[in-house]
Design a protein around this motif. Structure first.
Motif, PDB file in Angstrom:
ATOM      1  N   MET A   1       1.420  -1.360  -0.420  1.00  0.00           N
ATOM      2  CA  MET A   1       0.060   0.249  -0.024  1.00  0.00           C
ATOM      3  C   MET A   1       0.784   1.010   0.136  1.00  0.00           C
ATOM      4  O   MET A   1       1.478   1.202   0.668  1.00  0.00           O
ATOM      5  CB  MET A   1      -0.649  -0.150   1.611  1.00  0.00           C
ATOM      6  CG  MET A   1      -1.892   1.110   1.369  1.00  0.00           C
ATOM      7  SD  MET A   1      -2.671   1.397   3.010  1.00  0.00           S
ATOM      8  CE  MET A   1      -3.221  -0.104   3.127  1.00  0.00           C
ATOM      9  N   LYS A   2       0.932   1.887  -1.067  1.00  0.00           N
ATOM     10  CA  LYS A   2       1.613   3.747  -0.847  1.00  0.00           C
ATOM     11  C   LYS A   2       0.812   4.548  -0.786  1.00  0.00           C
ATOM     12  O   LYS A   2      -0.486   4.280  -0.851  1.00  0.00           O
ATOM     13  CB  LYS A   2       1.984   3.748  -2.733  1.00  0.00           C
ATOM     14  CG  LYS A   2       2.060   2.446  -3.733  1.00  0.00           C
ATOM     15  CD  LYS A   2       3.816   2.304  -2.040  1.00  0.00           C
ATOM     16  CE  LYS A   2       4.679   1.122  -3.714  1.00  0.00           C
ATOM     17  NZ  LYS A   2       6.191   1.477  -3.110  1.00  0.00           N
ATOM     18  N   VAL A   3       1.019   5.502   0.315  1.00  0.00           N
ATOM     19  CA  VAL A   3       0.750   6.850   0.569  1.00  0.00           C
ATOM     20  C   VAL A   3       0.827   8.058   0.065  1.00  0.00           C
ATOM     21  O   VAL A   3       1.962   8.274  -0.282  1.00  0.00           O
ATOM     22  CB  VAL A   3       0.509   6.669   2.182  1.00  0.00           C
ATOM     23  CG1 VAL A   3      -0.708   7.968   2.336  1.00  0.00           C
ATOM     24  CG2 VAL A   3      -0.013   5.594   2.278  1.00  0.00           C
ATOM     25  N   PHE A   4      -0.065   8.985  -0.285  1.00  0.00           N
ATOM     26  CA  PHE A   4       0.051  10.246  -0.878  1.00  0.00           C
ATOM     27  C   PHE A   4      -0.727  11.171  -0.866  1.00  0.00           C
ATOM     28  O   PHE A   4      -1.830  10.566  -0.919  1.00  0.00           O
ATOM     29  CB  PHE A   4       0.523  10.631  -2.059  1.00  0.00           C
ATOM     30  CG  PHE A   4       1.572  11.122  -2.765  1.00  0.00           C
ATOM     31  CD1 PHE A   4       2.231  10.371  -3.181  1.00  0.00           C
ATOM     32  CD2 PHE A   4       1.163  11.798  -2.994  1.00  0.00           C
ATOM     33  CE1 PHE A   4       3.778  11.830  -3.549  1.00  0.00           C
ATOM     34  CE2 PHE A   4       2.493  13.770  -3.775  1.00  0.00           C
ATOM     35  CZ  PHE A   4       3.283  12.886  -3.968  1.00  0.00           C
ATOM     36  N   GLY A   5      -0.359  12.135   0.092  1.00  0.00           N
ATOM     37  CA  GLY A   5      -1.402  13.103  -0.255  1.00  0.00           C
ATOM     38  C   GLY A   5      -1.801  14.298  -0.394  1.00  0.00           C
ATOM     39  O   GLY A   5      -0.578  14.008  -1.721  1.00  0.00           O
ATOM     40  N   VAL A   6      -2.783  14.737  -0.425  1.00  0.00           N
ATOM     41  CA  VAL A   6      -3.285  15.808  -0.799  1.00  0.00           C
ATOM     42  C   VAL A   6      -3.565  16.791   0.245  1.00  0.00           C
ATOM     43  O   VAL A   6      -4.193  16.938   1.246  1.00  0.00           O
ATOM     44  CB  VAL A   6      -3.849  15.867  -1.665  1.00  0.00           C
ATOM     45  CG1 VAL A   6      -4.557  17.359  -2.356  1.00  0.00           C
ATOM     46  CG2 VAL A   6      -4.278  15.829  -2.978  1.00  0.00           C
ATOM     47  N   PRO A  89      -3.395   1.288   8.713  1.00  0.00           N
ATOM     48  CA  PRO A  89      -3.866  -0.518   9.023  1.00  0.00           C
ATOM     49  C   PRO A  89      -5.192  -0.591   9.145  1.00  0.00           C
ATOM     50  O   PRO A  89      -5.773  -1.982   9.250  1.00  0.00           O
ATOM     51  CB  PRO A  89      -2.884  -1.237  10.380  1.00  0.00           C
ATOM     52  CG  PRO A  89      -2.152  -0.142  10.628  1.00  0.00           C
ATOM     53  CD  PRO A  89      -2.412   1.564  10.673  1.00  0.00           C
ATOM     54  N   ARG A  90      -6.342  -0.613   9.058  1.00  0.00           N
ATOM     55  CA  ARG A  90      -7.839  -0.459   9.257  1.00  0.00           C
ATOM     56  C   ARG A  90      -7.726  -0.467   7.559  1.00  0.00           C
ATOM     57  O   ARG A  90      -9.143  -1.147   7.923  1.00  0.00           O
ATOM     58  CB  ARG A  90      -8.201   0.979  10.316  1.00  0.00           C
ATOM     59  CG  ARG A  90      -7.782   1.042  11.775  1.00  0.00           C
ATOM     60  CD  ARG A  90      -8.829   2.177  11.832  1.00  0.00           C
ATOM     61  NE  ARG A  90      -8.823   1.750  13.092  1.00  0.00           N
ATOM     62  CZ  ARG A  90      -9.442   2.985  14.208  1.00  0.00           C
ATOM     63  NH1 ARG A  90     -10.546   3.618  14.198  1.00  0.00           N
ATOM     64  NH2 ARG A  90      -8.791   3.620  15.624  1.00  0.00           N
ATOM     65  N   LEU A  91      -7.269  -0.267   6.832  1.00  0.00           N
ATOM     66  CA  LEU A  91      -7.719  -0.164   5.384  1.00  0.00           C
ATOM     67  C   LEU A  91      -7.006  -1.268   4.595  1.00  0.00           C
ATOM     68  O   LEU A  91      -6.489  -2.714   4.963  1.00  0.00           O
ATOM     69  CB  LEU A  91      -7.188   1.101   4.683  1.00  0.00           C
ATOM     70  CG  LEU A  91      -7.170   2.385   5.203  1.00  0.00           C
ATOM     71  CD1 LEU A  91      -6.219   3.119   4.291  1.00  0.00           C
ATOM     72  CD2 LEU A  91      -8.725   2.449   5.126  1.00  0.00           C
ATOM     73  N   GLY A  92      -8.819  -1.825   3.893  1.00  0.00           N
ATOM     74  CA  GLY A  92      -7.997  -2.894   3.709  1.00  0.00           C
ATOM     75  C   GLY A  92      -7.488  -2.938   2.341  1.00  0.00           C
ATOM     76  O   GLY A  92      -6.776  -2.103   1.909  1.00  0.00           O
ATOM     77  N   PRO A  93      -6.617  -3.826   2.025  1.00  0.00           N
ATOM     78  CA  PRO A  93      -5.927  -4.017   0.848  1.00  0.00           C
ATOM     79  C   PRO A  93      -5.942  -2.626  -0.303  1.00  0.00           C
ATOM     80  O   PRO A  93      -7.331  -3.390  -0.843  1.00  0.00           O
ATOM     81  CB  PRO A  93      -4.978  -5.525   0.314  1.00  0.00           C
ATOM     82  CG  PRO A  93      -6.018  -6.324   1.544  1.00  0.00           C
ATOM     83  CD  PRO A  93      -6.780  -5.046   1.807  1.00  0.00           C
ATOM     84  N   CYS A  94      -4.946  -2.183  -0.721  1.00  0.00           N
ATOM     85  CA  CYS A  94      -5.187  -1.126  -2.237  1.00  0.00           C
ATOM     86  C   CYS A  94      -3.956  -0.988  -2.586  1.00  0.00           C
ATOM     87  O   CYS A  94      -2.631  -1.220  -2.405  1.00  0.00           O
ATOM     88  CB  CYS A  94      -5.873   0.138  -1.486  1.00  0.00           C
ATOM     89  SG  CYS A  94      -5.373   1.051  -0.587  1.00  0.00           S
ATOM     90  N   ASP A  95      -3.797  -0.337  -4.228  1.00  0.00           N
ATOM     91  CA  ASP A  95      -1.789  -0.096  -4.417  1.00  0.00           C
ATOM     92  C   ASP A  95      -2.268   0.901  -3.543  1.00  0.00           C
ATOM     93  O   ASP A  95      -1.068   1.532  -3.409  1.00  0.00           O
ATOM     94  CB  ASP A  95      -2.528  -0.186  -5.837  1.00  0.00           C
ATOM     95  CG  ASP A  95      -3.008  -0.986  -6.625  1.00  0.00           C
ATOM     96  OD1 ASP A  95      -2.719  -1.666  -7.050  1.00  0.00           O
ATOM     97  OD2 ASP A  95      -4.085  -0.968  -7.409  1.00  0.00           O
ATOM     98  N   GLU A 160       6.286   9.154  -8.600  1.00  0.00           N
ATOM     99  CA  GLU A 160       6.545   9.064  -6.805  1.00  0.00           C
ATOM    100  C   GLU A 160       6.581   7.848  -6.180  1.00  0.00           C
ATOM    101  O   GLU A 160       7.116   7.693  -5.433  1.00  0.00           O
ATOM    102  CB  GLU A 160       6.176  10.490  -6.311  1.00  0.00           C
ATOM    103  CG  GLU A 160       6.353  11.062  -6.567  1.00  0.00           C
ATOM    104  CD  GLU A 160       7.395  11.801  -6.520  1.00  0.00           C
ATOM    105  OE1 GLU A 160       8.344  12.055  -4.588  1.00  0.00           O
ATOM    106  OE2 GLU A 160       8.900  12.271  -7.155  1.00  0.00           O
ATOM    107  N   THR A 161       5.499   7.181  -6.170  1.00  0.00           N
ATOM    108  CA  THR A 161       4.816   6.294  -5.174  1.00  0.00           C
ATOM    109  C   THR A 161       5.825   4.454  -6.182  1.00  0.00           C
ATOM    110  O   THR A 161       5.356   3.763  -5.358  1.00  0.00           O
ATOM    111  CB  THR A 161       3.521   5.874  -5.123  1.00  0.00           C
ATOM    112  OG1 THR A 161       2.857   5.865  -6.642  1.00  0.00           O
ATOM    113  CG2 THR A 161       2.657   6.999  -4.124  1.00  0.00           C
TER     114      THR A 161
END
Length: 167
Positions: A1-6, A89-95, A160-161
């Motif tokens: 799981m990659k994380v990127f913010g706005v 960690p509460r989120l299900g799998p995603c890209d 970036e991710t």
């Protein structure tokens, strides 16, 4: 799981960009989840509804489920607001997880900036800001995108991710 913010100040275009990015990136075949930070109290259920009554009776957590969606509500009951790292960690799998807000968290971000909002640019003092999406010219060392150029901003975030292009 990659994380990127706005991120950005109030009325800078964050929610609109988030909405467009989710649509753009999912249309490219990626699974996307979102986390939105709110600075105010909110309810996703209403007085008189069963789930509301459960919470009002003292339940710490309530899960409301149907064929269309599941909502998981947690009443903090005086506990501190959770950090972003506690929520992921509460989120299900995603890209990709796109995060709106959480200015002070340490994940990479694109800053939204609108001239009419009359706020200072965050990017010069924050190394987590990797780019700026603006409706005007801005002076900063990071890449600057036109706020409405969703495709280019999505390309930047996927690059970036480290997510490979998918058609």
């Amino acid at each position: 799981m990659k994380v990127f913010g706005v991120t950005g100040w109030k009325n800078s275009g964050k929610t609109g960009l988030m909405e467009r990015l989710v649509a753009e990136i999912t249309a490219r075949g990626y699974s996307v989840s979102t986390v939105k930070h709110a600075h105010h109290a909110f309810d996703i259920d209403h007085p008189g509804r069963d789930s509301y009554r459960h919470r009002e009776a003292g339940a710490r957590e309530v899960i409301l489920a149907s064929r269309k969606r599941v909502a998981h509500m947690t009443e903090l009951r005086g506990d501190p607001e959770p950090e972003l790292a506690d929520l992921l960690p509460r989120l299900g799998p995603c890209d990709l997880v796109l995060v709106e807000g959480y200015k002070n968290a340490r994940h990479p971000k694109v800053e939204c900036f609108r001239a009419e909002a009359r706020h200072k640019l965050i990017a010069p003092g924050d190394e987590t800001i990797r780019a700026v999406a603006a409706d005007c010219a801005v002076d900063t060392a990071v890449p600057v995108f036109v706020l409405d150029d969703t495709g280019a901003i999505a390309d930047f975030i996927l690059d970036e991710t480290g997510l490979a292009p998918r058609g």
